[in-house]
Design an enzyme around this catalytic site. Structure first.
Site, PDB file in Angstrom:
ATOM      1  N   SER A   4      39.588  48.052  44.461  1.00  0.00           N
ATOM      2  CA  SER A   4      39.328  46.720  44.711  1.00  0.00           C
ATOM      3  C   SER A   4      39.593  46.156  46.241  1.00  0.00           C
ATOM      4  O   SER A   4      40.666  46.115  46.637  1.00  0.00           O
ATOM      5  CB  SER A   4      39.481  45.782  43.804  1.00  0.00           C
ATOM      6  OG  SER A   4      38.660  44.539  43.887  1.00  0.00           O
ATOM      7  N   LYS A   7      40.030  48.193  35.935  1.00  0.00           N
ATOM      8  CA  LYS A   7      38.996  47.706  37.211  1.00  0.00           C
ATOM      9  C   LYS A   7      37.731  47.297  36.484  1.00  0.00           C
ATOM     10  O   LYS A   7      37.298  46.215  37.024  1.00  0.00           O
ATOM     11  CB  LYS A   7      39.070  49.257  37.854  1.00  0.00           C
ATOM     12  CG  LYS A   7      37.939  49.063  39.072  1.00  0.00           C
ATOM     13  CD  LYS A   7      38.192  47.915  40.002  1.00  0.00           C
ATOM     14  CE  LYS A   7      37.666  47.744  41.223  1.00  0.00           C
ATOM     15  NZ  LYS A   7      36.037  47.807  41.079  1.00  0.00           N
ATOM     16  N   HIS A  17      38.433  43.734  35.785  1.00  0.00           N
ATOM     17  CA  HIS A  17      38.315  42.914  36.970  1.00  0.00           C
ATOM     18  C   HIS A  17      37.129  42.622  37.460  1.00  0.00           C
ATOM     19  O   HIS A  17      36.894  41.442  37.738  1.00  0.00           O
ATOM     20  CB  HIS A  17      39.215  43.839  37.938  1.00  0.00           C
ATOM     21  CG  HIS A  17      39.149  43.435  39.362  1.00  0.00           C
ATOM     22  ND1 HIS A  17      37.758  43.722  40.053  1.00  0.00           N
ATOM     23  CD2 HIS A  17      39.954  42.709  40.177  1.00  0.00           C
ATOM     24  CE1 HIS A  17      37.898  43.042  41.225  1.00  0.00           C
ATOM     25  NE2 HIS A  17      39.130  42.798  41.613  1.00  0.00           N
ATOM     26  N   ASN A  18      36.405  43.506  37.337  1.00  0.00           N
ATOM     27  CA  ASN A  18      34.719  43.223  37.742  1.00  0.00           C
ATOM     28  C   ASN A  18      34.221  42.477  36.968  1.00  0.00           C
ATOM     29  O   ASN A  18      33.241  41.453  37.337  1.00  0.00           O
ATOM     30  CB  ASN A  18      33.891  44.497  37.733  1.00  0.00           C
ATOM     31  CG  ASN A  18      34.311  45.433  39.238  1.00  0.00           C
ATOM     32  OD1 ASN A  18      35.632  45.238  39.400  1.00  0.00           O
ATOM     33  ND2 ASN A  18      33.574  46.633  39.723  1.00  0.00           N
ATOM     34  N   GLU A  21      35.368  39.030  37.642  1.00  0.00           N
ATOM     35  CA  GLU A  21      34.697  38.699  39.162  1.00  0.00           C
ATOM     36  C   GLU A  21      33.183  38.177  38.836  1.00  0.00           C
ATOM     37  O   GLU A  21      32.796  36.976  39.461  1.00  0.00           O
ATOM     38  CB  GLU A  21      34.617  39.982  39.897  1.00  0.00           C
ATOM     39  CG  GLU A  21      33.762  39.827  41.276  1.00  0.00           C
ATOM     40  CD  GLU A  21      33.634  41.335  42.000  1.00  0.00           C
ATOM     41  OE1 GLU A  21      32.614  41.514  42.176  1.00  0.00           O
ATOM     42  OE2 GLU A  21      34.790  41.895  42.185  1.00  0.00           O
TER      43      GLU A  21
END
Length: 486
Positions: free
Chosen positions: A130, A184, A187-188, A191
Site C-alpha cells: 500500500s 491488505k 486496509h482498503n 480506506e
C-alpha cells in the site's frame, strides 16, 4: 552468482517500475520482466538506467537470472492473470523458490495458491503493498503472509524498502497463507470508509455552508495539523486548491461525480458478512460509490424529487458557521474511529477464524507510514492493542471511549445539520448508529426473535431462564387464549 539478481519482478506497470527502483536504490540487484517486452527495454534504458537492473525478454531467462533460492515478485492484475503467470514460471522453478504476490489478490485465492505451490515444494508469500505510486518508489507499507521461513528470506529486502516510522519499518509478518492479503483487503475497506467520510464532510461544507473549494481546502489544511492529521486529509486539502487550466474553475468542480472501485471494498463487506462482523461505515462507503455510478438516473430523479432543494435553508451566520465546522471536525474524527474499529474487529475475527494469530498492535503500527490510510490516529490504535491484545472493539479502549464520548454531541449536531438540508451522509450516519448500537446494553432484536419464532419456529433464548437454552412458543395458541370469544 555475482552476476545474478537477488530478486526478480514481473509486471512493469507504474507500481512495478517504482517498486523495482526502490529495491535497486536500496542496493539489491533486481531482474525485471514484462509480458510486453518493449516495456522491459524502455525501463532498462530509461528509469532503470545506471541502476542494478537486469532486463529479461522471456520467463526462462528471467528465472535463470536469479540467485537461488529464487525470489520473484508478481505485480500483475489480481485473479486469472496471477494463476497464468505462476503457471508459466513453474516449469523453470525448483523446490525452495519463493513467489511473492504483491498484487491485490483475494485472500482465499492466496490460500489456494499457497497450498498448491507448497505441494510442489515452492513457497508463496502473499504480500499486500500500500502507498500508491509514491509509496512503491519511496517506501510502502507491506503486509506479508505465508510460510514464515520463506518470509524470513524475503525480510531483509522488505524491511529495507518499506516506509520507516519512529518504531521501525512499516512491515511485519502477519501470519500463514492468506493473512497478508486479508489485512491488505481490510486496509482498503477502511480506506473506502475514510474517503467517503471526508467526501460527506466536504459536501456539507459545499452545499450546506456554501463554501467554495479554496475555503474548504483551508479548513482541511488546518484540521491536518491536529488529531485529524492523515494522508487523506492532506491530499484533500491540496486537491481543493488546484484549478482547471481550461476553465479556471476548481478542478474538483469539473470532475464527474462517479466513483470507481476495484473490488477490495466489496470483498471487505463480503468477508465481514461471512464472519459475522458489522462494518456499516465500510458498507455505506461501498453503497455511496454504487449510487454515484447511477449518474443518469440521479439527474432524472433530481428533477422529480426536488434535488434543487438540497442544501437550501437559512444561511448560518459567522458564529453558527464556526460551530458547524467544529461539529464537522468532531463528527469526522469520531466516525473515522468507527471505520478503523470495524476494520480492526474484522481482522481480529479473521485471525481467530483462520488461526493466523495476527498481532493487532503490529497490524496498526505498519500502517503508520507509507500506506493510504496512514494517520496520527494509528499510533493511538497501536497503543490501544498494546494495552490489551484481546481488545474486542477499539471503541472499548478507555482513551478512545473518552475522546469519542466528548465528541458525541457535535457528532449528532453535524448529522442533524446535514439531514435537515437533505445532504446525504450515509457513512457519518451509519458510524453514529454503529456507536449507539455498540453501547446499547439492550437492542430491539428481542422483537425480531419473537417475530422469527412466530412465523418460522426459529426459537429464542430467555433473559430470565438462560439455562433452558433455545425455546419455542406456540404464539397462535397464546393469542387465541387472550382473544375473547364473540
Amino acid at each position: 552468482m555475482a552476476d545474478k539478481a537477488k530478486i526478480g519482478l514481473i509486471g512493469l506497470g507504474v507500481m512495478g517500475e517504482n517498486l523495482a527502483l526502490n529495491i535497486a536504490r536500496n542496493g539489491f540487484k533486481i531482474a525485471v520482466y514484462n509480458r510486453s517486452v518493449d516495456k522491459v527495454d524502455a525501463f532498462v534504458k530509461g528509469r532503470g538506467k545506471d541502476q542494478p537492473v537486469i532486463g529479461c525478454r522471456d520467463e526462462k531467462s528471467f528465472v535463470d537470472s536469479l540467485e537461488k533460492p529464487r525470489m520473484i515478485i508478481l505485480l500483475v492484475k489480481a485473479g486469472e492473470a496471477v494463476d497464468q503467470t505462476i503457471a508459466k514460471l513453474l516449469p523453470d522453478l525448483e523446490k525452495g523458490d519463493i513467489i511473492i504476490d504483491g498484487g491485490n489478490s483475494h485472500f482465499t485465492d492466496t490460500q489456494r495458491r499457497e497450498k498448491e505451490l507448497k505441494e510442489k515444494g515452492i513457497y508463496l508469500v502473499g504480500s499486500g503493498v500500500s502507498g500508491g505510486e509514491e509509496g512503491a518508489l519511496w517506501g510502502p507499507s507491506l503486509m506479508p503472509g505465508g510460510d514464515k521461513s520463506a518470509y524470513e528470506k524475503v525480510r531483509p529486502i522488505w524491511e529495507a524498502i518499506a516506509a520507516k516510522v519512529n518504531d521501525g519499518p512499516c512491515v511485519t509478518y502477519l501470519g500463514p497463507d492468506g493473512a497478508g492479503h486479508f489485512v491488505k483487503m481490510v486496509h482498503n475497506g477502511i480506506e473506502y470508509g475514510d474517503m467517503q467520510l471526508i467526501a460527506e464532510v466536504y459536501d456539507i461544507m459545499r452545499r450546506g455552508l456554501s463554501m467554495p473549494a479554496r475555503e474548504i481546502a483551508d479548513v482541511f489544511e488546518e484540521w491536518n495539523k491536529g488529531i485529524l492529521d492523515s494522508f487523506l486529509i492532506e491530499i484533500t486539502s491540496k486537491i481543493l486548491t488546484v484549478n482547471d487550466p481550461d476553465t479556471g474553475k476548481p478542478l474538483v468542480d469539473v470532475i464527474l461525480d462517479k466513483a470507481g472501485q476495484k473490488g477490495t471494498g466489496k470483498w471487505t463487506s463480503e468477508s465481514a458478512l461471512e464472519l459475522g462482523i458489522a462494518v456499516p461505515t465500510i458498507d455505506s462507503a461501498l453503497t455511496g460509490r454504487m449510487l454515484s455510478s447511477l449518474h443518469k438516473i440521479r439527474q432524472e430523479a433530481s428533477k422529480i424529487l426536488g434535488g434543487d432543494e438540497i442544501g437550501s435553508g437559512k444561511a448560518p451566520d459567522k458564529a453558527e458557521k464556526e460551530a458547524v465546522l467544529q461539529a464537522l471536525h468532531d463528527a469526522l474524527y469520531a466516525s473515522k474511529v468507527c471505520s478503523y474499529a470495524q476494520g480492526m474487529a474484522l481482522i481480529k475475527e479473521g485471525s481467530d477464524f483462520y488461526k493466523w494469530n495476527i498481532d493487532m498492535s503490529e497490524s496498526a503500527r505498519i500502517w503508520k507510514g507509507g500506506c493510504i490510510i496512514r494517520a496520527q490516529l494509528l499510533e493511538k490504535i497501536r497503543a490501544a492493542f498494546a494495552r490489551r491484545a484481546d481488545l474486542p472493539n477499539l471503541l472499548m479502549d478507555t482513551e478512545f471511549a473518552k475522546t469519542v464520548r466528548s465528541f458525541e454531541k457535535n457528532w449528532r449536531r453535524a448529522i442533524v445539520f446535514a439531514v435537515e438540508r437533505g445532504i446525504p451522509v450515509p457513512a457519518l450516519s451509519s458510524s453514529l448508529a454503529y456507536y449507539d448500537s455498540l453501547r446499547s446494553a439492550g437492542l430491539p432484536q428481542n422483537l425480531t426473535q419473537a417475530q422469527r419464532d412466530f412465523f418460522g419456529a426459529h426459537t429464542y433464548e430467555r433473559v430470565d431462564k438462560p439455562e433452558l437454552g433455545f425455546v419455542h412458543t406456540d404464539w397462535i395458541h397464546l393469542i387465541k387464549e387472550k382473544t375473547p370469544a364473540k
